[in-house]
Design a protein around this motif. Structure first.
Motif, mmCIF file in Angstrom:
data_model
loop_
_atom_site.group_PDB
_atom_site.id
_atom_site.type_symbol
_atom_site.label_atom_id
_atom_site.label_comp_id
_atom_site.label_asym_id
_atom_site.label_seq_id
_atom_site.Cartn_x
_atom_site.Cartn_y
_atom_site.Cartn_z
ATOM 1 N N GLU A 165 -8.014 -3.366 -80.362
ATOM 2 C CA GLU A 165 -8.637 -2.422 -81.283
ATOM 3 C C GLU A 165 -7.603 -1.459 -81.861
ATOM 4 O O GLU A 165 -6.769 -0.916 -81.133
ATOM 5 C CB GLU A 165 -9.720 -1.598 -80.564
ATOM 6 C CG GLU A 165 -10.814 -2.430 -79.916
ATOM 7 C CD GLU A 165 -11.730 -3.097 -80.939
ATOM 8 O OE1 GLU A 165 -11.745 -2.650 -82.109
ATOM 9 O OE2 GLU A 165 -12.420 -4.071 -80.568
ATOM 10 N N ALA A 166 -7.679 -1.228 -83.186
ATOM 11 C CA ALA A 166 -6.821 -0.247 -83.848
ATOM 12 C C ALA A 166 -7.579 1.076 -83.898
ATOM 13 O O ALA A 166 -8.427 1.286 -84.772
ATOM 14 C CB ALA A 166 -6.451 -0.713 -85.248
ATOM 15 N N VAL A 167 -7.292 1.952 -82.951
ATOM 16 C CA VAL A 167 -8.032 3.212 -82.776
ATOM 17 C C VAL A 167 -7.054 4.309 -82.387
ATOM 18 O O VAL A 167 -6.068 4.055 -81.685
ATOM 19 C CB VAL A 167 -9.123 3.074 -81.682
ATOM 20 C CG1 VAL A 167 -9.817 4.406 -81.439
ATOM 21 C CG2 VAL A 167 -10.135 2.012 -82.058
ATOM 22 N N SER A 168 -7.318 5.525 -82.836
ATOM 23 C CA SER A 168 -6.585 6.694 -82.374
ATOM 24 C C SER A 168 -7.582 7.748 -81.933
ATOM 25 O O SER A 168 -8.794 7.604 -82.120
ATOM 26 C CB SER A 168 -5.668 7.255 -83.464
ATOM 27 O OG SER A 168 -4.783 8.224 -82.930
ATOM 28 N N ASP A 169 -7.058 8.809 -81.326
ATOM 29 C CA ASP A 169 -7.922 9.921 -80.930
ATOM 30 C C ASP A 169 -7.598 11.126 -81.796
ATOM 31 O O ASP A 169 -6.572 11.178 -82.476
ATOM 32 C CB ASP A 169 -7.712 10.264 -79.455
ATOM 33 C CG ASP A 169 -6.451 11.082 -79.259
ATOM 34 O OD1 ASP A 169 -6.553 12.299 -79.044
ATOM 35 O OD2 ASP A 169 -5.358 10.498 -79.344
ATOM 36 N N MET A 170 -8.455 12.131 -81.757
ATOM 37 C CA MET A 170 -8.334 13.289 -82.640
ATOM 38 C C MET A 170 -7.064 14.109 -82.392
ATOM 39 O O MET A 170 -6.423 14.578 -83.335
ATOM 40 C CB MET A 170 -9.560 14.197 -82.491
ATOM 41 C CG MET A 170 -10.879 13.521 -82.746
ATOM 42 S SD MET A 170 -11.027 12.893 -84.442
ATOM 43 C CE MET A 170 -12.653 12.128 -84.352
ATOM 44 N N SER A 171 -6.704 14.289 -81.124
ATOM 45 C CA SER A 171 -5.564 15.164 -80.829
ATOM 46 C C SER A 171 -4.257 14.576 -81.331
ATOM 47 O O SER A 171 -3.416 15.287 -81.890
ATOM 48 C CB SER A 171 -5.478 15.448 -79.323
ATOM 49 O OG SER A 171 -5.075 14.300 -78.598
ATOM 50 N N ASP A 172 -4.067 13.292 -81.158
ATOM 51 C CA ASP A 172 -2.847 12.630 -81.625
ATOM 52 C C ASP A 172 -2.840 12.527 -83.150
ATOM 53 O O ASP A 172 -1.822 12.761 -83.803
ATOM 54 C CB ASP A 172 -2.761 11.237 -80.998
ATOM 55 C CG ASP A 172 -1.327 10.798 -80.705
ATOM 56 O OD1 ASP A 172 -0.392 11.545 -81.040
ATOM 57 O OD2 ASP A 172 -1.149 9.710 -80.135
ATOM 58 N N ALA A 173 -3.996 12.196 -83.720
ATOM 59 C CA ALA A 173 -4.094 12.045 -85.175
ATOM 60 C C ALA A 173 -3.806 13.358 -85.892
ATOM 61 O O ALA A 173 -3.318 13.358 -87.035
ATOM 62 C CB ALA A 173 -5.482 11.529 -85.552
ATOM 63 N N ALA A 174 -4.086 14.495 -85.245
ATOM 64 C CA ALA A 174 -3.873 15.795 -85.875
ATOM 65 C C ALA A 174 -2.399 16.072 -86.137
ATOM 66 O O ALA A 174 -2.065 16.955 -86.928
ATOM 67 C CB ALA A 174 -4.472 16.904 -85.006
ATOM 68 N N GLY A 175 -1.507 15.335 -85.489
ATOM 69 C CA GLY A 175 -0.080 15.534 -85.685
ATOM 70 C C GLY A 175 0.534 14.622 -86.730
ATOM 71 O O GLY A 175 1.759 14.520 -86.815
ATOM 72 N N THR A 176 -0.289 13.977 -87.535
ATOM 73 C CA THR A 176 0.231 13.052 -88.546
ATOM 74 C C THR A 176 0.417 13.690 -89.913
ATOM 75 O O THR A 176 1.175 13.192 -90.741
ATOM 76 C CB THR A 176 -0.726 11.857 -88.735
ATOM 77 O OG1 THR A 176 -1.994 12.358 -89.208
ATOM 78 C CG2 THR A 176 -0.918 11.082 -87.435
ATOM 79 N N ALA A 177 -0.309 14.794 -90.199
ATOM 80 C CA ALA A 177 -0.441 15.388 -91.543
ATOM 81 C C ALA A 177 -1.358 14.545 -92.432
ATOM 82 O O ALA A 177 -1.352 14.716 -93.660
ATOM 83 C CB ALA A 177 0.897 15.643 -92.220
ATOM 84 N N TRP A 178 -2.135 13.662 -91.838
ATOM 85 C CA TRP A 178 -3.165 12.930 -92.578
ATOM 86 C C TRP A 178 -4.572 13.350 -92.170
ATOM 87 O O TRP A 178 -5.544 12.952 -92.818
ATOM 88 C CB TRP A 178 -3.039 11.416 -92.339
ATOM 89 C CG TRP A 178 -1.906 10.760 -93.055
ATOM 90 C CD1 TRP A 178 -1.522 10.941 -94.352
ATOM 91 C CD2 TRP A 178 -1.000 9.792 -92.503
ATOM 92 N NE1 TRP A 178 -0.443 10.147 -94.649
ATOM 93 C CE2 TRP A 178 -0.094 9.435 -93.542
ATOM 94 C CE3 TRP A 178 -0.859 9.190 -91.260
ATOM 95 C CZ2 TRP A 178 0.932 8.498 -93.353
ATOM 96 C CZ3 TRP A 178 0.149 8.268 -91.067
ATOM 97 C CH2 TRP A 178 1.037 7.925 -92.097
#
Length: 485
Positions: A165-178
């Protein structure tokens, strides 16, 4: 029996931690990783090395703790943030992952960082973030950029291998600038500004939620039960917060590693990007966190140790445990520039006020005080966000009782030191694995560990340290101006 596994993908190693239902540690395994630096300012890693390391860690735990390993019911993931792992049409990695400490995209970050980006993401767009790295690819590797179909953060590439599955979580995703950090969803506008669409992004879940299950082929290979749940997990700092029980507003942790981190959990979204404070989603639903960073914390003591040719423990031990009032000697800990609140890569450290009779004890105290003032800057950068009632101390610097009493006094906050144990990111990831597998309330799982000792602010010295912090703050613009001249 039932057990749970935490996987923490660090830059230098992958750690696997196996715990029981009672959260007691059963066993751990660590496999080293290497970083490639093909050019100045570049920092890359081969994503396939993460898989190889994970296979080795799983095999070691199975060999040493077979019964407990076969009883795993949930797995949580943690990892270093901001890395760009790009995949093509066939799901194959197109190039080495560009890591968090890679600075090649500084021009792209500067171009992307504006009022619109800060309003959406709640943060300055730093060169280490993921989005500017894709802009760099667009400019310098256009053929690879055109072939890009999916961008994953490092731990999420590990998840793809585990679950499919291609999935991320909110805390990690918040560091992308997307990520639209307040809405906890991808921002179409920020993706558009980097030539991408939502189709190139993984799905999103909360850190405590299930993101998928271990693939049958991997379960059979390692002797796991079918359908082992894999939690959303978290970026390394959010997972570390879960490890030490920072799971409610008013709680936080103070990390005194080579760099220093002041992490506080908040009930609402309170961005203050102008102070270079990170505002990210927590791994726990409904929470955000603010994170101030000083680039040299225990690293300053390591520098002083080399300079004076004496171990850090001996230098701090000579001071005893009871803090003295601030001395006249002042230290700016900007050995590698500074993040919060100045966002200044060019500023450098200073010892001000040296005298003919300045002793090594006075210099040691000044260094410890300078780092404490930098952490106070991180606390003040949060503006009107309620201050934490207690901070949990972690990292190498937390071994110094003098430093912790000093920190408590400068920060005007109780500091607690956990009892001996493993309460890091891998432990936090395992706890997230528990919540995803059982549906338990995160508050009942992510509790604070037993504390060995607490440090209260020394009331009669608070005023003197407030005054000293004001003098410390006045030094920065003077040094900045002198360096510019």
């Amino acid at each position: 029996m039932t057990s749970y596994l935490g996987l923490d993908l660090g830059t230098s190693s992958l750690k696997a931690l196996l715990i029981g239902e009672d959260q007691a540690v059963i066993g751990s395994a660590s496999v080293p990783l290497t970083v490639e630096r093909p050019h100045f300012g570049w920092s890359e890693q081969n994503p396939e090395s993460w898989i190889v390391a994970c296979e080795a860690a799983l095999a070691e735990l199975r060999a040493k703790h077979g019964e407990a390993f076969s009883a795993i019911a949930g797995i949580g993931l943690s990892g270093h943030m901001h890395g760009a792992t790009v995949l093509g049409e066939d799901g194959k990695v197109l190039r080495p992952c560009i890591l968090w400490n890679d600075t090649r995209s500084h021009a792209e970050a500067k171009a992307l960082d504006d009022a619109e980006a800060r309003a959406i993401t709640g943060n300055i767009v730093f060169p280490g973030f993921t989005a500017p790295k894709l802009l760099w690819m667009q400019a310098h590797e256009p053929a690879l950029f055109e072939r890009t179909r999916l961008v994953l953060l490092p731990k999420d590439y590990l998840r793809l291998w585990l679950t499919g599955e291609a999935v991320s979580d909110m805390s990690d995703a918040a560091g992308t600038a997307w990520l639209d950090t307040g809405r906890r969803d991808w921002s179409g506008r920020m993706l558009e500004r980097t030539g991408l669409s939502r189709a190139a992004m993984p799905g999103l879940v909360e850190g405590t939620e299930a993101s998928g299950a271990v693939r049958n082929v991997i379960a059979e290979r390692f002797g796991l039960k079918p359908g082992v749940v894999v939690a959303g997990g978290g970026g390394d700092n959010a997972a570390s917060a879960c490890g030490v029980g920072v799971a409610a507003p008013g709680t936080g942790f103070l990390s005194l590693g080579t760099s220093g981190v002041l992490f506080t959990a908040t009930a609402g979204y309170r961005p203050v990007p102008e102070t270079a404070l990170h505002t990210f989603c927590h791994a726990i639903p409904g929470l955000w966190h603010q994170m101030g960073v000083t680039l040299s914390a225990a690293g300053c003591m390591e520098w002083l140790s080399k300079f004076l040719k004496e171990e850090p423990a001996a230098l701090t031990g000579a001071l005893g445990e009871t803090i003295e009032a601030p001395g006249r000697l002042m230290f700016l800990p900007y050995l590698s520039g500074e993040r919060t609140p100045h966002n200044d890569a060019d500023i450098r450290g200073v010892l001000a006020g040296l005298e003919s009779d300045t002793s090594r004890e006075a210099v040691t105290r000044a260094v410890l005080e300078g780092v404490a003032y930098s952490m106070r800057d991180c606390l003040d950068a949060a503006g009107d966000t309620p201050k934490p009632e207690r901070l949990i101390a972690v990292g190498a610097g937390s071994r110094s009782a003098y430093w912790l009493e000093l920190m408590a006094t400068v920060l005007e906050t109780e500091i607690a030191l956990p009892a001996a144990g493993d309460f890091g990111a891998a432990f936090g990831a395992a706890r997230l694995g528990i919540t995803a597998a059982t549906g338990a309330d995160p508050a009942s799982v992510v509790s604070m560990p037993p504390m060995a000792r607490t440090f209260e602010p020394v009331a009669e010295k608070i005023g003197a340290f407030r005054d000293a912090h004001a003098r410390y703050r006045a030094l920065y613009p003077a040094v900045k101006a002198a360096m510019a001249g």
